[in-house]
Design a protein around this motif. Structure first.
Motif, PDB file in Angstrom:
ATOM      1  N   PRO A 251       0.991  -1.406   0.102  1.00 40.64           N
ATOM      2  CA  PRO A 251       0.061   0.098   0.061  1.00 40.64           C
ATOM      3  C   PRO A 251       1.104   1.190  -0.335  1.00 40.64           C
ATOM      4  O   PRO A 251       1.956   1.405   0.571  1.00 40.64           O
ATOM      5  N   MET A 252       0.243   2.245  -0.609  1.00 41.56           N
ATOM      6  CA  MET A 252       1.162   3.424  -0.937  1.00 41.56           C
ATOM      7  C   MET A 252       0.473   4.645  -0.121  1.00 41.56           C
ATOM      8  O   MET A 252      -0.617   4.868  -0.095  1.00 41.56           O
ATOM      9  N   VAL A 253       1.291   5.587   0.251  1.00 41.93           N
ATOM     10  CA  VAL A 253       0.948   6.644   0.991  1.00 41.93           C
ATOM     11  C   VAL A 253       1.625   7.923   0.046  1.00 41.93           C
ATOM     12  O   VAL A 253       2.850   7.807  -0.184  1.00 41.93           O
ATOM     13  N   ALA A 254       0.480   8.832  -0.160  1.00 40.80           N
ATOM     14  CA  ALA A 254       1.227   9.922  -1.093  1.00 40.80           C
ATOM     15  C   ALA A 254       1.374  10.962  -0.189  1.00 40.80           C
ATOM     16  O   ALA A 254       0.742  11.410   0.625  1.00 40.80           O
TER      17      ALA A 254
ATOM     18  N   ALA B   2      10.713  12.709   8.294  1.00 44.48           N
ATOM     19  CA  ALA B   2      10.670  11.872   9.220  1.00 44.48           C
ATOM     20  C   ALA B   2       9.317  11.058   9.345  1.00 44.48           C
ATOM     21  O   ALA B   2       9.268   9.784   9.804  1.00 44.48           O
ATOM     22  N   LEU B   3       8.111  11.751   8.763  1.00 46.31           N
ATOM     23  CA  LEU B   3       6.885  11.179   8.528  1.00 46.31           C
ATOM     24  C   LEU B   3       6.913   9.996   7.734  1.00 46.31           C
ATOM     25  O   LEU B   3       6.628   8.586   7.804  1.00 46.31           O
ATOM     26  N   ALA B   4       7.663  10.083   6.622  1.00 50.19           N
ATOM     27  CA  ALA B   4       8.052   9.066   5.547  1.00 50.19           C
ATOM     28  C   ALA B   4       8.765   7.855   6.125  1.00 50.19           C
ATOM     29  O   ALA B   4       8.592   6.765   5.756  1.00 50.19           O
ATOM     30  N   GLN B   5       9.828   8.243   7.053  1.00 50.09           N
ATOM     31  CA  GLN B   5      10.611   7.065   7.631  1.00 50.09           C
ATOM     32  C   GLN B   5       9.628   6.338   8.733  1.00 50.09           C
ATOM     33  O   GLN B   5       9.759   5.073   8.481  1.00 50.09           O
ATOM     34  N   GLN B   6       8.642   6.902   9.303  1.00 51.70           N
ATOM     35  CA  GLN B   6       7.687   6.105  10.227  1.00 51.70           C
ATOM     36  C   GLN B   6       6.813   5.378   9.288  1.00 51.70           C
ATOM     37  O   GLN B   6       6.518   4.106   9.491  1.00 51.70           O
ATOM     38  N   LEU B   7       6.417   5.770   8.157  1.00 54.65           N
ATOM     39  CA  LEU B   7       5.234   5.060   7.205  1.00 54.65           C
ATOM     40  C   LEU B   7       6.180   3.619   6.465  1.00 54.65           C
ATOM     41  O   LEU B   7       5.682   2.703   6.675  1.00 54.65           O
ATOM     42  N   LEU B   8       7.390   4.025   6.146  1.00 55.50           N
ATOM     43  CA  LEU B   8       8.314   2.950   5.776  1.00 55.50           C
ATOM     44  C   LEU B   8       8.376   1.882   6.589  1.00 55.50           C
ATOM     45  O   LEU B   8       8.249   0.617   6.389  1.00 55.50           O
TER      46      LEU B   8
END
Length: 336
Positions: A177-180, A200-206
């Motif tokens: 699943p992808m987060v934009a 920082a948000l992207a790191q948490q999502l990954l």
């Protein structure tokens, strides 16, 4: 059969907020043909609105008078036999072509003292219609009509084959699943959440098992490159897609995180769960128009200031809006 010409806005978000008006016109006049006069680069938006019959390119840029060009365009439009023109921008220039084309009914708000240019002119009560989308929508009814029906949200329609073509062209997959993340905002830096927070948000999502795609135009390449430098695992699409491809790919997002920008309104019109980050602007005027949307803002004393650049030099409204706050809103949207 009624023929209606819409003089549409040039901004992505504003153009999308006009779609409920088109739905209202089709509700009132099911057989009507609705044409849109707008800058050529907005064609991908209008192509994804089912109510639009055709799009006519406006051959003048922002602020350009080009009176001769407007007159020539008006001569061409006159032959189409429009019954009504609805002028959405508030500028005087935007009302010239319908007048020169001899369109009998020319509808719009007063704007820049457009008496005479418009003959179905409306006086705006900003308390009754606080949102831009409401102001557009109201022009679809008669001047004295009561506004009792609920207004629909904007809707963009995706062609699955075109979306698959965009995925193939860019070598992308919709799994996991992808987060934009849409970190740009053409209006100015006072609308842009800092790159370090987005990274920082992207790191948490990954770490949670998502893939993260960054969306934006060529103008957003700098901030997207900064995010990529801090978080190399993201897929940076800034400047690598057309607007049409960006719309189609955004429709795949499990959830989107956006500033108050055109792409925020695109994500909302695609009915994507949406976290909207607000700094210098206000969700009261241009909110994310989606059922599943959460606004994240600090509501500081100095905001909203509606400035392009922070007049106080600190941009606390966004710098102090931490990734944890956005992550909390995102998890609330995806918990089911």
């Amino acid at each position: 059969m009624k023929r209606i010409l819409i003089v549409a806005p040039a901004w992505v978000g504003d153009a999308i907020m006009a779609q409920p008006l088109y739905a209202r016109l089709k509700q009132r006049h099911p057989e009507a043909e609705i044409d849109v006069l707008a800058p050529a680069w907005t064609r991908p938006l209008h192509a994804r609105m089912r109510e639009i019959s055709s799009t006519i390119d406006a051959p003048f840029g922002h602020g350009e008078l080009k009176l001769r060009t407007r007159w020539q365009l008006a001569r061409q439009l006159k032959a189409r036999g429009y019954d009504q023109a609805i002028v959405l921008p508030n500028s005087l220039k935007s009302a010239l072509v319908p007048l020169l084309a001899g369109i009998a009914q020319r509808t719009g708000w007063v704007g820049e003292m457009r008496y005479g240019l418009l003959n179905d002119i409306r006086e705006l009560d900003p308390l009754q219609l606080p949102q831009m989308v409401q102001r557009f929508y109201a022009l679809g009814d008669e001047k004295t009509a009561p506004r009792t029906e609920p207004m629909p949200y904007p809707v963009l329609t995706i062609n699955a084959a075109e979306r698959e073509a965009a995925l193939s062209k860019l070598g992308l997959s919709s799994e996991p699943p992808m987060v934009a993340i849409c970190p740009g905002a053409e209006y100015g830096p006072a609308k842009r959440w800092p790159a370090e927070h987005a990274a920082a948000l992207a790191q948490q999502l990954l770490a949670d098992g998502y893939q993260v795609w960054l969306f934006g135009s060529v103008k957003d390449q700098e901030i997207c490159a900064e995010i990529s430098a801090r978080c190399p695992q993201v897929v940076n699409l800034a400047g690598k897609t057309s607007l049409a491809e960006a719309i189609d790919l955004l429709s795949l997002a499990r959830v989107a995180v956006c500033n108050d920008s055109g792409l925020m309104h695109v994500a909302a019109a695609l009915q994507r769960p949406l976290v909207a980050v607000y700094g210098s602007s206000s969700p009261g005027f241009t909110p994310p128009l989606a059922i599943r949307a959460k606004v994240v803002t600090l509501d500081l004393e100095c905001s909203p200031c509606f400035e392009r650049v922070c007049p106080l030099g600190h941009m606390d409204c966004l710098n102090k809006l931490t990734p944890d706050r956005v992550m909390k809103a995102l998890k609330e949207l995806t918990k089911d």
